[in-house]
Design a protein around this motif. Structure first.
Motif, PDB file in Angstrom:
ATOM      1  N   UNK A   1       0.836  -1.215   0.000  1.00 60.79           N
ATOM      2  CA  UNK A   1       0.000   0.000   0.000  1.00 60.79           C
ATOM      3  C   UNK A   1       0.865   1.257   0.000  1.00 60.79           C
ATOM      4  N   UNK A   2       0.298   2.331  -0.499  1.00 60.40           N
ATOM      5  CA  UNK A   2       0.955   3.636  -0.482  1.00 60.40           C
ATOM      6  C   UNK A   2       0.788   4.184   0.921  1.00 60.40           C
ATOM      7  N   UNK A   3       1.649   3.750   1.832  1.00 62.37           N
ATOM      8  CA  UNK A   3       1.324   4.012   3.232  1.00 62.37           C
ATOM      9  C   UNK A   3       1.360   5.479   3.592  1.00 62.37           C
ATOM     10  N   UNK A   4       2.378   6.198   3.136  1.00 57.19           N
ATOM     11  CA  UNK A   4       2.492   7.535   3.698  1.00 57.19           C
ATOM     12  C   UNK A   4       2.028   8.629   2.753  1.00 57.19           C
ATOM     13  N   UNK A   5       1.488   8.258   1.625  1.00 52.86           N
ATOM     14  CA  UNK A   5       0.759   9.203   0.769  1.00 52.86           C
ATOM     15  C   UNK A   5       1.514  10.488   0.473  1.00 52.86           C
ATOM     16  N   UNK A   6       2.802  10.402   0.266  1.00 48.59           N
ATOM     17  CA  UNK A   6       3.516  11.576  -0.217  1.00 48.59           C
ATOM     18  C   UNK A   6       3.648  12.701   0.776  1.00 48.59           C
ATOM     19  N   UNK A   7       3.413  12.436   2.056  1.00 51.53           N
ATOM     20  CA  UNK A   7       3.538  13.537   3.013  1.00 51.53           C
ATOM     21  C   UNK A   7       4.881  13.505   3.731  1.00 51.53           C
ATOM     22  N   UNK A   8       5.609  12.405   3.530  1.00 51.61           N
ATOM     23  CA  UNK A   8       6.884  12.278   4.223  1.00 51.61           C
ATOM     24  C   UNK A   8       7.858  13.341   3.725  1.00 51.61           C
ATOM     25  N   UNK A   9       8.609  13.925   4.674  1.00 53.90           N
ATOM     26  CA  UNK A   9       9.543  14.962   4.262  1.00 53.90           C
ATOM     27  C   UNK A   9      10.949  14.593   4.669  1.00 53.90           C
ATOM     28  N   UNK A  10      11.884  15.229   3.998  1.00 56.73           N
ATOM     29  CA  UNK A  10      13.288  14.942   4.257  1.00 56.73           C
ATOM     30  C   UNK A  10      14.008  16.285   4.182  1.00 56.73           C
ATOM     31  N   UNK A  11      15.191  16.391   4.823  1.00 56.32           N
ATOM     32  CA  UNK A  11      15.865  17.679   4.850  1.00 56.32           C
ATOM     33  C   UNK A  11      16.351  18.071   3.464  1.00 56.32           C
ATOM     34  N   UNK A  12      16.254  19.360   3.148  1.00 53.06           N
ATOM     35  CA  UNK A  12      16.737  19.845   1.855  1.00 53.06           C
ATOM     36  C   UNK A  12      18.220  19.571   1.702  1.00 53.06           C
ATOM     37  N   UNK A  13      18.950  19.654   2.833  1.00 54.09           N
ATOM     38  CA  UNK A  13      20.397  19.469   2.721  1.00 54.09           C
ATOM     39  C   UNK A  13      20.744  18.048   2.285  1.00 54.09           C
ATOM     40  N   UNK A  14      19.947  17.061   2.696  1.00 48.90           N
ATOM     41  CA  UNK A  14      20.244  15.692   2.254  1.00 48.90           C
ATOM     42  C   UNK A  14      20.164  15.609   0.742  1.00 48.90           C
ATOM     43  N   UNK A  15      19.103  16.207   0.190  1.00 52.68           N
ATOM     44  CA  UNK A  15      18.968  16.179  -1.262  1.00 52.68           C
ATOM     45  C   UNK A  15      20.111  16.931  -1.918  1.00 52.68           C
ATOM     46  N   UNK A  16      20.509  18.058  -1.325  1.00 50.12           N
ATOM     47  CA  UNK A  16      21.576  18.853  -1.933  1.00 50.12           C
ATOM     48  C   UNK A  16      22.889  18.091  -1.941  1.00 50.12           C
ATOM     49  N   UNK A  17      23.187  17.371  -0.834  1.00 54.56           N
ATOM     50  CA  UNK A  17      24.414  16.564  -0.810  1.00 54.56           C
ATOM     51  C   UNK A  17      24.352  15.508  -1.904  1.00 54.56           C
ATOM     52  N   UNK A  18      23.186  14.844  -1.986  1.00 60.33           N
ATOM     53  CA  UNK A  18      23.046  13.776  -2.975  1.00 60.33           C
ATOM     54  C   UNK A  18      23.199  14.325  -4.381  1.00 60.33           C
ATOM     55  N   UNK A  19      22.550  15.478  -4.652  1.00 70.03           N
ATOM     56  CA  UNK A  19      22.619  16.054  -5.990  1.00 70.03           C
ATOM     57  C   UNK A  19      24.037  16.474  -6.321  1.00 70.03           C
ATOM     58  N   UNK A  20      24.739  17.022  -5.319  1.00 68.51           N
ATOM     59  CA  UNK A  20      26.137  17.403  -5.543  1.00 68.51           C
ATOM     60  C   UNK A  20      26.979  16.212  -5.945  1.00 68.51           C
ATOM     61  N   UNK A  21      26.755  15.077  -5.263  1.00 66.73           N
ATOM     62  CA  UNK A  21      27.504  13.876  -5.598  1.00 66.73           C
ATOM     63  C   UNK A  21      27.157  13.383  -6.993  1.00 66.73           C
ATOM     64  N   UNK A  22      25.857  13.476  -7.353  1.00 67.97           N
ATOM     65  CA  UNK A  22      25.442  13.040  -8.694  1.00 67.97           C
ATOM     66  C   UNK A  22      26.163  13.863  -9.753  1.00 67.97           C
ATOM     67  N   UNK A  23      26.203  15.192  -9.550  1.00 67.89           N
ATOM     68  CA  UNK A  23      26.855  16.060 -10.535  1.00 67.89           C
ATOM     69  C   UNK A  23      28.343  15.736 -10.612  1.00 67.89           C
ATOM     70  N   UNK A  24      28.979  15.529  -9.451  1.00 70.65           N
ATOM     71  CA  UNK A  24      30.407  15.215  -9.460  1.00 70.65           C
ATOM     72  C   UNK A  24      30.677  13.903 -10.163  1.00 70.65           C
ATOM     73  N   UNK A  25      29.818  12.914  -9.897  1.00 70.88           N
ATOM     74  CA  UNK A  25      30.014  11.616 -10.534  1.00 70.88           C
ATOM     75  C   UNK A  25      29.881  11.736 -12.042  1.00 70.88           C
ATOM     76  N   UNK A  26      28.844  12.457 -12.494  1.00 70.29           N
ATOM     77  CA  UNK A  26      28.650  12.613 -13.941  1.00 70.29           C
ATOM     78  C   UNK A  26      29.816  13.369 -14.560  1.00 70.29           C
TER      79      UNK A  26
END
Lengths: 195, 171
Positions: A14-39
């Motif tokens: 089931x779609x338990x949490x219905x898209x309301x779950x949140x995560x810190x912006x900084x986590x995404x920014x770190x991940x995106x930075x790594x993606x750009x560096x890897x590419x």
């Protein structure tokens, strides 16, 4: 192609949490930075780098289309071009950025080109582009997401991201340019839809 | 702390892992690459953690593990972990995660059974602790994607040293 191993498939959960779950912006920014560096480590020029980021975004977009259509739009996917554009402009943007996009406009020069513009996308908030890289735009990731959504819905397009300077604003706004392929075929298909 | 929708984070991570799998043929190389990326994220993440949580120096490894599980995970992933399975000397423990935002919507196919999908997390913990002079070994021992019921990371302290000043007082 790939065999599923679990007894409960992923689509049965089931779609338990219905898209309301949140995560810190900084986590995404770190991940995106790594993606750009890897590419960056695997390509030799800016065009390829933008294409790689676009690939990453494409996978996200394809899956986002399914999730959003199921959740937000009562399981109906848009079939007309203009409705699809409005979907991208409001529903998709609200899901990604918490608000609707600034503008949606059709290009004056070509009728198969549309533009969505916005400023301060959080995706590129902590990414700074050195001068040697010229016109590289890390929002190519967002362009990839939009391309995935459009192609998944049956409107193949080439989507790119550009910086456009704005008067009275310190930072340029980001314009997502969508050039639809087989535009006449899409228009003909729409004519055939009743209603 | 500014928050964003967790699903974009999950989908971006998934897309990145897909790129890695397409670029490398060997699954072990993908695992190593994920760990390396996590390591460099961890080295930068520790600064933000220390700045935002305003904590004092941890007195021992137990407290470190506790802080990672309660404060660290909460701050960055909006989920908490529990610490369990301490060994006799207090140098090894397990972090148990009920839900992992990196793996929502993910199913591993048979061919990729050896893939450590969330290996980035191990690299992050290792990188962050290295910047505070603690060498650790970090690995997943139980993984929901491989059929277990929770995620368990085994954390082993190898050595810890005090702050080494980069200059000598005599000069």
């Amino acid at each position: 192609m790939f065999q599923s191993r679990g007894s409960v498939g992923i689509v049965d959960k089931p779609f338990s949490r219905q898209g309301k779950q949140e995560v810190a912006l900084s986590s995404f920014s770190y991940l995106f930075g790594e993606v750009v560096q890897y590419c960056q480590s695997r390509v030799s020029n800016i065009g390829e780098l933008e294409r790689k980021l676009d690939e990453v975004g494409y996978g996200v977009g394809l899956r986002l289309l399914e999730v959003l259509c199921y959740r937000e739009r009562a399981q109906r996917r848009e079939t007309r071009l203009l409705d699809m554009l409005k979907f991208v402009h409001s529903t998709l943007w609200k899901y990604l950025f918490g608000r609707q996009a600034r503008d949606l406009e059709q290009s004056n020069t070509a009728e198969d080109e549309y533009m969505i513009s916005d400023s301060d996308l959080f995706v590129t908030k902590y990414v700074s582009v050195p001068r040697e890289m010229g016109h590289f735009n890390p929002a190519a990731f967002v362009a990839g997401v939009v391309r995935g959504v459009l192609e998944g819905a049956g409107f193949p397009a080439r989507v790119t991201a550009h910086y456009v300077p704005v008067k009275d604003q310190a930072r340029p706004k980001t314009v997502i340019l969508m050039k639809f392929q087989h535009y006449s075929a899409i228009m003909q298909r729409e004519q055939r839809i009743p209603g | 702390m500014e928050m964003i929708n967790a699903e974009i984070f999950t989908l971006t991570y998934g897309s990145m892992v897909r790129q890695l799998i397409a670029d490398h043929e060997d699954v072990e190389e993908v695992n190593a690459q994920l760990d390396k990326m996590g390591f460099s994220i961890g080295q930068r993440l520790i600064d933000e953690y220390l700045a935002k949580s305003k904590t004092q120096r941890c007195s021992d490894f137990r407290e470190t593990a506790d802080r990672i599980a309660k404060v660290g995970f909460k701050m960055f992933l909006n989920t908490t972990a529990t610490v369990a399975n301490w060994n006799a000397e207090g140098t090894e423990c397990s972090l148990i995660l009920e839900d992992n935002p990196l793996t929502d919507f993910v199913e591993l196919p048979e061919q990729l059974g050896a893939l450590k999908y969330s290996n980035l997390l191990c690299g992050v913990i290792r990188g962050a602790l290295e910047m505070v002079n603690m060498d650790v070994e970090c690995a997943f021992v139980r993984d929901v994607l491989r059929g277990d019921d929770v995620y368990e990371i085994r954390l082993k302290l190898l050595s810890s040293s005090t702050e080494a000043y980069p200059f000598k007082d005599d000069d």
